[in-house]
Design a protein around this motif. Sequence first.
Motif, PDB file in Angstrom:
ATOM      1  N   TYR A   1      10.518  51.149  -4.617  1.00 43.04           N
ATOM      2  CA  TYR A   1      10.650  50.065  -5.332  1.00 43.04           C
ATOM      3  C   TYR A   1       9.593  49.216  -4.692  1.00 43.04           C
ATOM      4  CZ  TYR A   1      12.548  51.889  -9.398  1.00 43.04           C
ATOM      5  OH  TYR A   1      13.018  52.614 -10.981  1.00 43.04           O
TER       6      TYR A   1
ATOM      7  N   ILE B   1       7.311  45.908  -8.593  1.00 37.51           N
ATOM      8  CA  ILE B   1       6.490  46.817  -8.621  1.00 37.51           C
ATOM      9  C   ILE B   1       7.471  48.174  -8.218  1.00 37.51           C
ATOM     10  CG2 ILE B   1       4.011  45.616  -8.730  1.00 37.51           C
ATOM     11  CD1 ILE B   1       4.370  46.966  -5.033  1.00 37.51           C
ATOM     12  N   GLU B   2       7.111  49.150  -9.081  1.00 37.20           N
ATOM     13  CA  GLU B   2       7.486  50.284  -8.675  1.00 37.20           C
ATOM     14  C   GLU B   2       6.088  51.207  -7.491  1.00 37.20           C
ATOM     15  OE1 GLU B   2       9.469  54.743 -10.997  1.00 37.20           O
ATOM     16  OE2 GLU B   2       8.776  53.056 -12.314  1.00 37.20           O
TER      17      GLU B   2
ATOM     18  N   GLU C   1       1.077  51.537  -5.303  1.00 34.18           N
ATOM     19  CA  GLU C   1       1.529  50.591  -6.915  1.00 34.18           C
ATOM     20  C   GLU C   1       1.548  51.622  -8.094  1.00 34.18           C
ATOM     21  OE1 GLU C   1       1.529  46.957  -9.766  1.00 34.18           O
ATOM     22  OE2 GLU C   1       0.573  47.009  -8.026  1.00 34.18           O
TER      23      GLU C   1
ATOM     24  N   ALA D   1       3.689  51.025 -11.256  1.00 33.70           N
ATOM     25  CA  ALA D   1       3.705  50.348 -12.802  1.00 33.70           C
ATOM     26  C   ALA D   1       4.085  49.092 -11.647  1.00 33.70           C
ATOM     27  CB  ALA D   1       4.797  51.053 -13.103  1.00 33.70           C
TER      28      ALA D   1
ATOM     29  N   LEU E   1       6.595  46.053 -12.843  1.00 32.02           N
ATOM     30  CA  LEU E   1       7.483  45.928 -14.008  1.00 32.02           C
ATOM     31  C   LEU E   1       7.732  43.784 -14.144  1.00 32.02           C
ATOM     32  CD1 LEU E   1      10.048  47.968 -12.213  1.00 32.02           C
ATOM     33  CD2 LEU E   1       8.114  48.277 -14.122  1.00 32.02           C
ATOM     34  N   ALA E   2       7.082  43.225 -13.325  1.00 29.13           N
ATOM     35  CA  ALA E   2       7.600  41.814 -13.639  1.00 29.13           C
ATOM     36  C   ALA E   2       6.412  41.040 -12.431  1.00 29.13           C
ATOM     37  CB  ALA E   2       8.603  41.121 -13.386  1.00 29.13           C
TER      38      ALA E   2
ATOM     39  N   ALA F   1      14.196  41.251 -14.232  1.00 26.04           N
ATOM     40  CA  ALA F   1      13.946  42.699 -14.439  1.00 26.04           C
ATOM     41  C   ALA F   1      14.842  43.386 -13.340  1.00 26.04           C
ATOM     42  CB  ALA F   1      11.905  43.207 -13.514  1.00 26.04           C
TER      43      ALA F   1
ATOM     44  N   SER G   1      18.200  43.860 -14.632  1.00 25.52           N
ATOM     45  CA  SER G   1      18.062  45.244 -14.766  1.00 25.52           C
ATOM     46  C   SER G   1      17.811  46.103 -14.215  1.00 25.52           C
ATOM     47  CB  SER G   1      16.711  45.108 -16.367  1.00 25.52           C
ATOM     48  OG  SER G   1      16.936  46.546 -16.774  1.00 25.52           O
ATOM     49  N   LEU G   2      17.629  46.146 -13.495  1.00 20.15           N
ATOM     50  CA  LEU G   2      16.971  47.306 -12.136  1.00 20.15           C
ATOM     51  C   LEU G   2      18.315  47.972 -11.938  1.00 20.15           C
ATOM     52  CD1 LEU G   2      14.854  49.755 -11.350  1.00 20.15           C
ATOM     53  CD2 LEU G   2      14.524  47.842 -10.218  1.00 20.15           C
TER      54      LEU G   2
END
Length: 814
Positions: free
Chosen positions: A86, A108-109, A127, A129, A131-132, A141, A144-145
């Motif tokens: 990430y 981002i992932e 990148e 995905a 995520l925020a 995010a 949570s991660l």
Amino acid sequence: MRPLRLDLEGFGTFRDPMTLDFSDSDYFALVGATGSGKTTIIDAVCFALYGSAPRWPRRNQVSLAMAPSTGHTRVSLVFENGGHRYAAIRVLARAARGQVTTKQSRLIELAPDSTIDGDLGDVLDAEIAALADSPEGMADAVESLLGLSWDHFIQCVVLPQGGFAKFLHAPKSERQDLLVSLLGLSVYSRVGQRANQVAKEAAIRAQTLAAEMAKYADATEEAEEAARRRADELTRLQSGLPQVLEPWLHADQAVATRVAETRALVELKGDLATVTPPSDLEQLASQRTAALAELAEAAAKTEAKETDEALAEANADEAGDAATWRELVELHGRAAALTTQLTASGKRLAAATKALGTAHESNSNAVAAEAAAAGELETVRDAHRADELAHSLVPGEACPVCLQEVAVVPKRPRHKGIAEAEDSLAQARSRVSASARGQALAERDQGNAEDEGARLGSELDQVRVKLEDAPPADEAARLLELSKTAQADLTAARKESRIALESQRKTEKALKELETRYTAAGRELGQLRDRFAEQRPPTLTGDHVADWETFMSWARVTNDDVATKLAASSAAAEQAEQVAAQRRGDVLETLASGGIAAPSSLTEVSVSTAVANALTAAQLAVERVQERRSHAARLAGDVAESQQAERLNRELGLLLSARNFERWMVEEALQSMVTEASATLNELSNGQFELTVDAKQDLLVVDHNDASSQRPVQTLSGGETFQASLALALALSSQIAGLSSGGGQLDTILLDEGFGTLDASTLDVVASTLEQLSGGGERTVGLVTHVAALADRVPVRFQVTREGSKSRVEKVWS
């Protein structure tokens, strides 16, 4: 969470772009002098993830991240978590008035096989995905991660400077307060307070529901049974309603039939009384006959005039078109005029030819005279060439003949013969120019004369071609006069024909108006006959006067017959109305027996609707009583539920408000933490030490090298104290992580602790402990120190230096 790469720009003292690569560093140290910016790097890791730093007075005070003289701050952290890669990016900007705001917050992932080397933009291009993309979304995010809140992160991953051994040496009361704070045990006190509040709310709700339930006292089984009996009675009444309505409807229908019959006879009698013929019918018929005769006479006159017009048209066609004869006469006149003009043009051409010859001769003589004058001038000049040369010499310049420098120009007068010869030549040339102009004018006049003759001849030829096979001029003039006379006769005939036709049309118009009025009288009679078709009036013959007389006679006879039928129909209608009144009374009595008010307009629909509405109301009353009884039952259940909730929450509040509960929770947490820390300490000390808790909840160390004796932790040496403190810190971090919402993984620990006060032996123990802690590659360990002896034993060092207001960092391998 394991950091891989950290990029800084404008963060704290790191004003210039800076990159730190942690990807190959399971054990590293941030080394440098005090104030160089070592802890700022730890702050940057925290800021990239959570938007804050442990040292900030307020968590949202982001202005502390930006260097005072910069307007842009960018922090990016690439990290691994749970086998995925990430990147967390945060960008700050300073407004014109100095206000610092967040311009970008992204999580981002990245692709799992992406590189972390090279330009940051290339790294972030991997990148896969997003995520925020906002501060609020990123906070949720990241938590949570990682499975760690901000408070848990700075207690589990980042061990702040100055508080490392605080828990180990703290008195029992302070340790208890610290555990309550770190492990969040104060939540139970808040739960107890909330339980008491819920109990009060439940009691109020029970009272409110009980008061609401009192409003349903009338919702009894007896009320439901009474409503059901009423509905059943109205159901039976509705079933028997057709037997009551049918006789009344039949009687009403009989009344309507008799009334309609009487009304129709009254209307027919009135209509017959109003029938009258047109007042001017006979006069209209007489005028129509006279107009027909006048039209026949006008049509005969128009026919005669049209015959005269046709004869005049034939004569005009035979005489020919006057325009054609007029054009022929004009062509004869044009031919005569052209012949005269052509003769005069020939004379002008002869005169112009003669003048041209004279001009040619005069020009030749002038040219010969000019040549002679030019020769004479050249002869005179040759004889007096030296005189001419003397006038062109200049003192001091070379002579054009001998090329010697001229000292003095000789004074020699010009020869008179040269001037006279030049005058003669100029006069000769003037005569040549004059004769040339005269010759040019003569040539022009001759050309104009030739062109005029050619034009007139060509036009005369064209006219003669048109006059071929045409009558002579006097015959063409006679035929023109004849055509004019025939055309005048035709114009007069057409005028008389038009007058006759207009008279005929006027007569036709008058007749048409009479025919319209006559036809209207017939149409009116036809409409009257159709109106009384049921009475079979007499058939029409087309003679409107006779037809009207016949129809009026029939109307008088029919009117007398209708009067007789009307008297009989009125008596029958009165009798039918009496029968209908009796049947209507039966319907009203049936409605009254069911307690139903009679509608204002008594019809089959209104009566049926009134009964149906009453039945529906009764059925709804049954349903309403049932609903109210059901609602009352639900309210009773809600009251019982609220009372039960009040009892349970009040008991929970009493239990959690007791001091013993919190003390019991602290003792359990301390025992669990000491058990875990003891295992860690035993491993770090190579089996020498363990930790335990006595009955007074004091921390003791078990020394297996001294027959497993127990002694206070205050008796440990500096290195042993560090080992014990580190074991407790790791256990405390594990406890906090276990309490977090996501059960975060503790695969990174960052120690910001001063080691400058430790002696060499203790420092060696600390170094060995940290090496053992990072061994195996299962955990990334980073420490902040300015102690060279400790830093030298760390395999990877990030050397932080500061020059003025700027810091820089360099990666150094042991």
